[in-house]
Motif scaffolding. Structure first.
Motif, mmCIF file in Angstrom:
data_model
loop_
_atom_site.group_PDB
_atom_site.id
_atom_site.type_symbol
_atom_site.label_atom_id
_atom_site.label_comp_id
_atom_site.label_asym_id
_atom_site.label_seq_id
_atom_site.Cartn_x
_atom_site.Cartn_y
_atom_site.Cartn_z
ATOM 1 N N ALA A 96 0.378 -1.040 0.251
ATOM 2 C CA ALA A 96 0.031 0.050 -0.268
ATOM 3 C C ALA A 96 1.063 0.586 -0.077
ATOM 4 N N ALA A 97 0.783 2.477 -0.793
ATOM 5 C CA ALA A 97 1.458 2.856 -0.901
ATOM 6 C C ALA A 97 0.044 4.322 -1.247
ATOM 7 N N GLU A 98 0.283 5.759 -0.495
ATOM 8 C CA GLU A 98 -0.475 6.673 -0.248
ATOM 9 C C GLU A 98 0.694 7.230 -1.825
ATOM 10 N N GLN A 99 -0.520 8.040 -2.085
ATOM 11 C CA GLN A 99 -0.363 9.090 -3.470
ATOM 12 C C GLN A 99 0.807 10.059 -2.833
ATOM 13 N N PRO A 100 1.410 10.018 -3.181
ATOM 14 C CA PRO A 100 2.770 11.476 -3.555
ATOM 15 C C PRO A 100 1.991 12.872 -2.462
ATOM 16 N N ASP A 101 1.465 12.884 -3.838
ATOM 17 C CA ASP A 101 1.191 14.331 -4.455
ATOM 18 C C ASP A 101 -0.879 14.167 -4.322
ATOM 19 N N LYS A 102 -1.202 14.755 -3.336
ATOM 20 C CA LYS A 102 -2.943 13.919 -3.826
ATOM 21 C C LYS A 102 -3.610 15.364 -4.852
ATOM 22 N N SER A 103 -3.459 16.516 -4.881
ATOM 23 C CA SER A 103 -3.313 17.281 -5.739
ATOM 24 C C SER A 103 -3.385 16.906 -8.024
ATOM 25 N N TYR A 104 -2.137 15.977 -7.226
ATOM 26 C CA TYR A 104 -2.380 15.499 -8.427
ATOM 27 C C TYR A 104 -1.967 14.041 -8.355
ATOM 28 N N PRO A 105 -2.842 13.028 -8.721
ATOM 29 C CA PRO A 105 -2.128 11.721 -7.901
ATOM 30 C C PRO A 105 -1.603 10.813 -9.997
ATOM 31 N N THR A 106 -0.730 10.406 -8.615
ATOM 32 C CA THR A 106 0.227 9.719 -9.826
ATOM 33 C C THR A 106 -0.583 8.638 -10.802
ATOM 34 N N PRO A 107 -0.870 8.348 -11.382
ATOM 35 C CA PRO A 107 -1.593 7.382 -12.295
ATOM 36 C C PRO A 107 -1.388 5.869 -11.529
ATOM 37 N N VAL A 108 -2.638 4.753 -11.034
ATOM 38 C CA VAL A 108 -2.259 3.730 -10.651
ATOM 39 C C VAL A 108 -0.938 2.648 -11.332
ATOM 40 N N ARG A 109 -1.214 2.658 -12.785
ATOM 41 C CA ARG A 109 -0.301 1.400 -13.375
ATOM 42 C C ARG A 109 1.047 2.293 -12.894
ATOM 43 N N ASP A 110 1.227 3.376 -13.131
ATOM 44 C CA ASP A 110 2.762 4.227 -12.645
ATOM 45 C C ASP A 110 3.197 3.880 -10.875
ATOM 46 N N MET A 111 2.396 3.907 -10.127
ATOM 47 C CA MET A 111 2.629 4.082 -8.762
ATOM 48 C C MET A 111 2.673 2.103 -8.861
ATOM 49 N N CYS A 112 2.092 1.708 -9.401
ATOM 50 C CA CYS A 112 1.988 -0.093 -9.517
ATOM 51 C C CYS A 112 3.718 0.172 -10.055
ATOM 52 N N SER A 121 8.876 4.829 -0.936
ATOM 53 C CA SER A 121 9.945 4.900 0.205
ATOM 54 C C SER A 121 8.921 4.738 1.586
ATOM 55 N N SER A 122 7.706 5.566 1.529
ATOM 56 C CA SER A 122 6.694 5.690 2.124
ATOM 57 C C SER A 122 6.057 4.217 2.303
ATOM 58 N N ALA A 123 5.978 3.055 0.847
ATOM 59 C CA ALA A 123 5.334 2.054 0.997
ATOM 60 C C ALA A 123 5.256 1.532 2.218
ATOM 61 N N ALA A 124 3.899 0.596 2.556
ATOM 62 C CA ALA A 124 3.813 -0.961 3.690
ATOM 63 C C ALA A 124 3.977 -2.008 2.769
ATOM 64 N N TRP A 125 4.437 -3.365 3.338
ATOM 65 C CA TRP A 125 4.450 -4.039 2.725
ATOM 66 C C TRP A 125 3.667 -5.420 3.721
ATOM 67 N N GLY A 126 2.821 -5.924 2.866
ATOM 68 C CA GLY A 126 2.583 -7.191 4.430
ATOM 69 C C GLY A 126 4.116 -8.654 4.025
ATOM 70 N N GLN A 127 4.409 -9.307 4.475
ATOM 71 C CA GLN A 127 5.353 -10.111 4.906
ATOM 72 C C GLN A 127 5.377 -11.932 3.321
ATOM 73 N N GLY A 128 4.495 -11.848 3.036
ATOM 74 C CA GLY A 128 4.151 -12.713 1.622
ATOM 75 C C GLY A 128 3.117 -14.110 1.585
ATOM 76 N N THR A 129 3.389 -14.250 0.791
ATOM 77 C CA THR A 129 2.251 -16.026 0.853
ATOM 78 C C THR A 129 2.976 -16.543 -0.082
ATOM 79 N N GLN A 130 2.995 -17.486 0.005
ATOM 80 C CA GLN A 130 3.343 -18.573 -1.329
ATOM 81 C C GLN A 130 2.718 -19.465 -1.971
ATOM 82 N N VAL A 131 2.187 -19.139 -3.073
ATOM 83 C CA VAL A 131 1.906 -19.866 -4.572
ATOM 84 C C VAL A 131 2.819 -20.345 -5.514
ATOM 85 N N THR A 132 2.412 -21.866 -4.692
ATOM 86 C CA THR A 132 2.590 -22.507 -5.874
ATOM 87 C C THR A 132 2.138 -23.527 -6.656
ATOM 88 N N VAL A 133 1.898 -23.656 -7.858
ATOM 89 C CA VAL A 133 1.337 -24.252 -9.073
ATOM 90 C C VAL A 133 2.171 -25.284 -10.170
#
Length: 135
Positions: A96-112, A121-133
């Protein structure tokens, strides 16, 4: 500080479905972009899919289009994965990452794409979950 907890990973066979969940807490606003990322051994972390908080905008990597679906239910983000392939095997992380500038939002694709290599640097991350196929 934002906290994210993933669940729903597992081991399945090709063609099966899984739904990953990411429970978010301590979010400060409605200006977040949420996303799913994955990393397999020897490879860089890559963006899978991201969604704006209001769910109006989504981004999918080409390799999951038509198979994966991202959504948000209150403070839980979901990734429904259908028609799983062996190439989908990886550790899946939510972020999860908060928009750096709420007045001029960065496109979702670019944020991704900025989130994947940890360029927000302000992003938060989870611990991860394994997917095995397996075939």
């Amino acid at each position: 500080q934002v906290q994210l907890v993933e669940s729903g990973g597992g081991s399945v066979q090709t063609g099966a479905s899984l739904t990953l969940s990411c429970a978010a807490s301590r979010l400060r606003s409605d200006d977040y972009v949420l996303g799913w990322f994955r990393q397999s051994p020897g490879k860089a972390r890559e963006a899978v899919s991201c969604i704006s908080w209001n769910e109006e905008i989504t981004y999918y990597a080409d390799f999951v289009k038509g198979r994966f679906s991202i959504s948000r239910d209150k403070n839980t983000m979901l990734l429904k994965m259908d028609s799983l392939k062996t190439d989908d095997t990886a550790v899946y992380y939510c972020a999860a990452a908060e928009q750096p500038d709420k007045s001029y939002p960065t496109p979702v694709r670019d944020m991704c794409l900025l989130l994947a290599p940890s360029l927000l640097s302000s992003a938060a991350w989870g611990q991860g979950t394994q997917v095995t196929v397996s075939s």
